[in-house]
Enzyme design. Sequence first.
Site, mmCIF file in Angstrom:
data_model
loop_
_atom_site.group_PDB
_atom_site.id
_atom_site.type_symbol
_atom_site.label_atom_id
_atom_site.label_comp_id
_atom_site.label_asym_id
_atom_site.label_seq_id
_atom_site.Cartn_x
_atom_site.Cartn_y
_atom_site.Cartn_z
ATOM 1 N N GLU A 1 0.845 -1.198 0.000
ATOM 2 C CA GLU A 1 0.000 0.000 0.000
ATOM 3 C C GLU A 1 0.875 1.241 0.000
ATOM 4 O O GLU A 1 1.978 1.219 0.557
ATOM 5 C CB GLU A 1 -0.859 0.029 1.275
ATOM 6 C CG GLU A 1 -2.201 -0.588 1.140
ATOM 7 C CD GLU A 1 -3.201 0.358 0.487
ATOM 8 O OE1 GLU A 1 -2.815 1.193 -0.354
ATOM 9 O OE2 GLU A 1 -4.379 0.245 0.808
ATOM 10 N N ASP A 2 0.366 2.315 -0.566
ATOM 11 C CA ASP A 2 1.079 3.579 -0.458
ATOM 12 C C ASP A 2 0.855 4.185 0.926
ATOM 13 O O ASP A 2 1.784 4.614 1.583
ATOM 14 C CB ASP A 2 0.678 4.556 -1.565
ATOM 15 C CG ASP A 2 -0.828 4.735 -1.709
ATOM 16 O OD1 ASP A 2 -1.605 4.201 -0.886
ATOM 17 O OD2 ASP A 2 -1.243 5.413 -2.656
ATOM 18 N N ILE A 3 -0.410 4.198 1.387
ATOM 19 C CA ILE A 3 -0.726 4.783 2.685
ATOM 20 C C ILE A 3 -1.917 4.056 3.302
ATOM 21 O O ILE A 3 -2.848 3.691 2.607
ATOM 22 C CB ILE A 3 -1.007 6.303 2.565
ATOM 23 C CG1 ILE A 3 -1.173 6.945 3.943
ATOM 24 C CG2 ILE A 3 -2.198 6.575 1.671
ATOM 25 C CD1 ILE A 3 -1.128 8.476 3.918
ATOM 26 N N ASP B 1 -4.752 4.822 5.938
ATOM 27 C CA ASP B 1 -5.374 5.969 6.592
ATOM 28 C C ASP B 1 -6.437 5.460 7.561
ATOM 29 O O ASP B 1 -6.120 5.009 8.648
ATOM 30 C CB ASP B 1 -5.956 6.874 5.502
ATOM 31 C CG ASP B 1 -6.448 8.218 6.014
ATOM 32 O OD1 ASP B 1 -6.701 8.347 7.221
ATOM 33 O OD2 ASP B 1 -6.599 9.129 5.194
ATOM 34 N N THR B 2 -7.681 5.454 7.158
ATOM 35 C CA THR B 2 -8.759 4.974 8.023
ATOM 36 C C THR B 2 -8.813 3.460 8.074
ATOM 37 O O THR B 2 -9.374 2.891 8.999
ATOM 38 C CB THR B 2 -10.130 5.485 7.539
ATOM 39 O OG1 THR B 2 -10.371 4.972 6.227
ATOM 40 C CG2 THR B 2 -10.187 6.996 7.537
ATOM 41 N N GLY B 3 -8.256 2.805 7.080
ATOM 42 C CA GLY B 3 -8.280 1.351 7.011
ATOM 43 C C GLY B 3 -9.433 0.813 6.192
ATOM 44 O O GLY B 3 -9.597 -0.397 6.060
ATOM 45 N N THR C 1 -10.054 0.736 2.930
ATOM 46 C CA THR C 1 -9.661 -0.043 1.757
ATOM 47 C C THR C 1 -9.220 -1.441 2.152
ATOM 48 O O THR C 1 -9.712 -2.437 1.609
ATOM 49 C CB THR C 1 -8.542 0.678 0.985
ATOM 50 O OG1 THR C 1 -9.001 1.976 0.608
ATOM 51 C CG2 THR C 1 -8.141 -0.092 -0.263
ATOM 52 N N LYS D 1 -0.869 6.603 8.532
ATOM 53 C CA LYS D 1 -1.354 7.889 9.038
ATOM 54 C C LYS D 1 -1.823 7.747 10.478
ATOM 55 O O LYS D 1 -2.576 6.842 10.809
ATOM 56 C CB LYS D 1 -2.490 8.420 8.167
ATOM 57 C CG LYS D 1 -2.875 9.849 8.523
ATOM 58 C CD LYS D 1 -3.977 10.367 7.651
ATOM 59 C CE LYS D 1 -3.442 10.864 6.339
ATOM 60 N NZ LYS D 1 -4.436 11.642 5.591
ATOM 61 N N PHE E 1 -2.997 15.627 4.659
ATOM 62 C CA PHE E 1 -3.121 15.037 3.329
ATOM 63 C C PHE E 1 -1.765 15.082 2.646
ATOM 64 O O PHE E 1 -1.200 16.152 2.429
ATOM 65 C CB PHE E 1 -4.178 15.766 2.505
ATOM 66 C CG PHE E 1 -4.735 14.905 1.409
ATOM 67 C CD1 PHE E 1 -5.856 14.134 1.628
ATOM 68 C CD2 PHE E 1 -4.123 14.843 0.178
ATOM 69 C CE1 PHE E 1 -6.367 13.304 0.630
ATOM 70 C CE2 PHE E 1 -4.616 14.032 -0.831
ATOM 71 C CZ PHE E 1 -5.747 13.254 -0.599
ATOM 72 N N ASP F 1 -1.573 10.719 -4.760
ATOM 73 C CA ASP F 1 -2.151 11.786 -5.578
ATOM 74 C C ASP F 1 -3.260 12.525 -4.844
ATOM 75 O O ASP F 1 -3.761 12.071 -3.830
ATOM 76 C CB ASP F 1 -2.709 11.212 -6.879
ATOM 77 C CG ASP F 1 -3.976 10.409 -6.646
ATOM 78 O OD1 ASP F 1 -5.057 10.918 -7.000
ATOM 79 O OD2 ASP F 1 -3.887 9.292 -6.112
ATOM 80 N N ARG G 1 1.080 12.938 -8.287
ATOM 81 C CA ARG G 1 1.559 11.571 -8.083
ATOM 82 C C ARG G 1 3.035 11.431 -8.483
ATOM 83 O O ARG G 1 3.768 10.633 -7.928
ATOM 84 C CB ARG G 1 0.705 10.620 -8.924
ATOM 85 C CG ARG G 1 0.994 9.160 -8.739
ATOM 86 C CD ARG G 1 0.174 8.298 -9.678
ATOM 87 N NE ARG G 1 -1.250 8.534 -9.624
ATOM 88 C CZ ARG G 1 -2.090 7.986 -8.742
ATOM 89 N NH1 ARG G 1 -1.626 7.165 -7.839
ATOM 90 N NH2 ARG G 1 -3.375 8.248 -8.782
#
Length: 142
Positions: A53-55, A57-59, A61, A86, A109, A116, A122
């Site tokens: 993964e790139d990042i 965040d909330t989880g 995905t 994050k 962000f 992106d 990106r």
Amino acid sequence: MTALSQEKQLYLYDFIKVSSYKGLSTTGEVKIQKDMSNNLKEILEGNHVIVVEDIVDTGTTLSKLLPQIERDYHPLSVEVCSMLLKRTPAALPCRIEPKFVGFSVPNVFTIGFGLDFNQYYRDLLDIWIISEKGIKYNWKLS
């Protein structure tokens, strides 16, 4: 992926495009937009899989994607590697924590190095924080 491909390790890889963001916020819905291979099942089934993964965040995905990978492709194991994790209060209670993390970042962000904002930035060679001014400017371009 370019950085990973420079490692001299023997592994197979494939790509899928998954998204849960529109603009600055998560939609709460995960869409697999592209399955780049017709033989993804052949590659994943019976193998150990690392989702890169790139990042995280909330989880959102990962919480939807990982069960789908396990259900549809039957790997031996699934682990997650993320360039960024994050530090966010918006993290889901069931957020999947990556086993491997490059950097922990504040709740801002980030763009660049593959990250992106509405398909812009990106290609930056470094990771940046996009300011409110940058966000407003980007909306004018859209």
